[in-house]
Design a protein around this motif. Structure first.
Motif, PDB file in Angstrom:
ATOM      1  N   ARG A  12       0.823  -1.205   0.000  1.00  0.00           N
ATOM      2  CA  ARG A  12       0.000   0.000   0.000  1.00  0.00           C
ATOM      3  C   ARG A  12       0.862   1.261   0.000  1.00  0.00           C
ATOM      4  O   ARG A  12       0.515   2.265  -0.614  1.00  0.00           O
ATOM      5  N   MET A  13       1.983   1.210   0.697  1.00  0.00           N
ATOM      6  CA  MET A  13       2.885   2.353   0.701  1.00  0.00           C
ATOM      7  C   MET A  13       3.380   2.638  -0.713  1.00  0.00           C
ATOM      8  O   MET A  13       3.393   3.786  -1.169  1.00  0.00           O
ATOM      9  N   VAL A  14       3.770   1.580  -1.411  1.00  0.00           N
ATOM     10  CA  VAL A  14       4.241   1.738  -2.787  1.00  0.00           C
ATOM     11  C   VAL A  14       3.114   2.243  -3.677  1.00  0.00           C
ATOM     12  O   VAL A  14       3.301   3.146  -4.504  1.00  0.00           O
ATOM     13  N   TYR A  15       1.947   1.685  -3.489  1.00  0.00           N
ATOM     14  CA  TYR A  15       0.749   2.067  -4.251  1.00  0.00           C
ATOM     15  C   TYR A  15       0.513   3.581  -4.174  1.00  0.00           C
ATOM     16  O   TYR A  15       0.393   4.273  -5.184  1.00  0.00           O
ATOM     17  N   PHE A  16       0.482   4.126  -2.946  1.00  0.00           N
ATOM     18  CA  PHE A  16       0.224   5.546  -2.776  1.00  0.00           C
ATOM     19  C   PHE A  16       1.421   6.403  -3.173  1.00  0.00           C
ATOM     20  O   PHE A  16       1.261   7.556  -3.584  1.00  0.00           O
ATOM     21  N   SER A  39      11.803   0.287  -7.939  1.00  0.00           N
ATOM     22  CA  SER A  39      12.436  -0.389  -6.805  1.00  0.00           C
ATOM     23  C   SER A  39      13.588   0.448  -6.261  1.00  0.00           C
ATOM     24  O   SER A  39      13.757   0.594  -5.043  1.00  0.00           O
ATOM     25  N   LYS A  40      14.378   1.033  -7.162  1.00  0.00           N
ATOM     26  CA  LYS A  40      15.494   1.871  -6.736  1.00  0.00           C
ATOM     27  C   LYS A  40      14.999   3.184  -6.113  1.00  0.00           C
ATOM     28  O   LYS A  40      15.513   3.631  -5.092  1.00  0.00           O
ATOM     29  N   GLU A  41      13.992   3.800  -6.749  1.00  0.00           N
ATOM     30  CA  GLU A  41      13.501   5.089  -6.271  1.00  0.00           C
ATOM     31  C   GLU A  41      12.836   4.981  -4.897  1.00  0.00           C
ATOM     32  O   GLU A  41      12.968   5.875  -4.056  1.00  0.00           O
ATOM     33  N   LEU A  42      12.107   3.885  -4.670  1.00  0.00           N
ATOM     34  CA  LEU A  42      11.370   3.725  -3.416  1.00  0.00           C
ATOM     35  C   LEU A  42      12.107   2.845  -2.404  1.00  0.00           C
ATOM     36  O   LEU A  42      11.629   2.678  -1.274  1.00  0.00           O
ATOM     37  N   ASN A  43      13.225   2.309  -2.843  1.00  0.00           N
ATOM     38  CA  ASN A  43      14.062   1.494  -1.956  1.00  0.00           C
ATOM     39  C   ASN A  43      13.297   0.296  -1.372  1.00  0.00           C
ATOM     40  O   ASN A  43      13.303   0.044  -0.166  1.00  0.00           O
ATOM     41  N   VAL A  44      12.614  -0.415  -2.260  1.00  0.00           N
ATOM     42  CA  VAL A  44      11.880  -1.618  -1.863  1.00  0.00           C
ATOM     43  C   VAL A  44      12.147  -2.708  -2.889  1.00  0.00           C
ATOM     44  O   VAL A  44      12.653  -2.444  -3.987  1.00  0.00           O
ATOM     45  N   SER A  45      11.781  -3.928  -2.559  1.00  0.00           N
ATOM     46  CA  SER A  45      11.959  -5.033  -3.494  1.00  0.00           C
ATOM     47  C   SER A  45      10.931  -4.942  -4.615  1.00  0.00           C
ATOM     48  O   SER A  45       9.997  -4.132  -4.561  1.00  0.00           O
ATOM     49  N   ARG A  46      11.084  -5.803  -5.610  1.00  0.00           N
ATOM     50  CA  ARG A  46      10.192  -5.733  -6.773  1.00  0.00           C
ATOM     51  C   ARG A  46       8.796  -6.293  -6.494  1.00  0.00           C
ATOM     52  O   ARG A  46       7.845  -5.962  -7.204  1.00  0.00           O
ATOM     53  N   SER A  47       8.664  -7.138  -5.498  1.00  0.00           N
ATOM     54  CA  SER A  47       7.369  -7.766  -5.231  1.00  0.00           C
ATOM     55  C   SER A  47       6.270  -6.740  -4.931  1.00  0.00           C
ATOM     56  O   SER A  47       5.202  -6.767  -5.564  1.00  0.00           O
ATOM     57  N   PRO A  48       6.461  -5.811  -3.974  1.00  0.00           N
ATOM     58  CA  PRO A  48       5.412  -4.807  -3.732  1.00  0.00           C
ATOM     59  C   PRO A  48       5.223  -3.862  -4.916  1.00  0.00           C
ATOM     60  O   PRO A  48       4.116  -3.367  -5.147  1.00  0.00           O
ATOM     61  N   ILE A  49       6.300  -3.619  -5.677  1.00  0.00           N
ATOM     62  CA  ILE A  49       6.188  -2.792  -6.883  1.00  0.00           C
ATOM     63  C   ILE A  49       5.239  -3.463  -7.873  1.00  0.00           C
ATOM     64  O   ILE A  49       4.338  -2.833  -8.441  1.00  0.00           O
ATOM     65  N   ARG A  50       5.441  -4.755  -8.060  1.00  0.00           N
ATOM     66  CA  ARG A  50       4.620  -5.516  -9.014  1.00  0.00           C
ATOM     67  C   ARG A  50       3.152  -5.494  -8.608  1.00  0.00           C
ATOM     68  O   ARG A  50       2.261  -5.300  -9.448  1.00  0.00           O
ATOM     69  N   LYS A  51       2.875  -5.675  -7.320  1.00  0.00           N
ATOM     70  CA  LYS A  51       1.491  -5.683  -6.836  1.00  0.00           C
ATOM     71  C   LYS A  51       0.844  -4.306  -6.997  1.00  0.00           C
ATOM     72  O   LYS A  51      -0.325  -4.199  -7.378  1.00  0.00           O
ATOM     73  N   ALA A  52       1.609  -3.251  -6.697  1.00  0.00           N
ATOM     74  CA  ALA A  52       1.066  -1.894  -6.823  1.00  0.00           C
ATOM     75  C   ALA A  52       0.765  -1.556  -8.278  1.00  0.00           C
ATOM     76  O   ALA A  52      -0.274  -0.975  -8.598  1.00  0.00           O
ATOM     77  N   ILE A  53       1.662  -1.943  -9.173  1.00  0.00           N
ATOM     78  CA  ILE A  53       1.448  -1.690 -10.603  1.00  0.00           C
ATOM     79  C   ILE A  53       0.205  -2.420 -11.098  1.00  0.00           C
ATOM     80  O   ILE A  53      -0.617  -1.848 -11.825  1.00  0.00           O
TER      81      ILE A  53
END
Length: 218
Positions: A12-16, A39-53
């Motif tokens: 959710r953090m990545v989403y918003f 992932s680099k910009e938000l400093n998180v792994s790709r998994s939450p990025i993928r879900k947010a996208i």
């Protein structure tokens, strides 16, 4: 309406965070996005990025395009687009009420009045997020009387876009007095449903949406 209070997970953090980048112009329409970049910009792994996208694509904020991958759609809403989106919502609500009238559906009046009470309380407390949330829940409750989930899901998507991408001058809630008048109009809509006067309820909803649209141009 989705709220930052729902930051219960990294997803959710990545989403918003992506939504905020779009709103501020950091991510522009038609700009290409990659999981690696975010992932680099938000400093998180790709998994939450993928879900947010995936979630933002389903809501029409991002888009998958052949050969381009994921791109940002032009989601920002000015007064004219806001008025058009209200017309879309009105079409689905009108279709729902026509079916309700035909089948003499018993409306969940208690649920409608609970949303109105919450609107009134939120207005008094100056909590505009909850005020708008309960407005939308009022309409969702009406739409749930129709077995066709297409209506509900499309209106949900439109409200999401309005909530997150309207320019600051578009969606105006006005003074407390003006909000009180809006609460009274919602009460009159509920009154019409309680009397099973579906046409009157529909007319009052159309009038309210017309006023919402006009206020965006003032």
């Amino acid at each position: 309406m989705k709220s930052k209070r729902e930051y219960k997970t990294l997803d959710r953090m990545v989403y918003f965070s992506i939504i905020e980048k779009i709103k501020t112009g950091e991510l522009k329409p038609n700009e290409h996005l990659t999981e690696e970049r975010l992932s680099k910009e938000l400093n998180v792994s790709r998994s939450p990025i993928r879900k947010a996208i995936t979630a933002l694509v389903s809501e029409g904020i991002l888009d998958y395009r052949t050969y381009s991958g994921v791109v940002v759609r032009d989601s920002m809403i000015d007064a004219a687009k806001y008025a058009q989106l209200l017309e879309v919502i009105e079409v689905f609500i009108d279709a729902t009420i026509q079916k309700m009238k035909k089948n003499q559906v018993d409306v969940d009046i208690d649920a409608l009045r609970n949303y109105i009470s919450s609107m009134d309380r939120s207005s008094y407390l100056q909590n505009m997020e909850d005020y708008i949330f309960n407005q939308h829940q009022f309409f969702f409750r009406i739409l749930k009387h129709d077995p066709n989930p297409f209506y509900y899901e499309n209106v949900k998507r439109v409200f999401f876009t309005i909530n997150n991408f309207s320019m600051e001058t578009v969606v105006k809630q006005g003074s407390e007095d003006r909000r009180d008048q809006t609460v009274k109009k919602f009460t009159k809509i509920a009154d019409a449903f309680e009397q099973k006067d579906y046409d009157l309820a529909n007319e009052r909803i159309r009038d309210m949406f017309g006023e919402f649209a006009l206020s965006a141009f003032r």
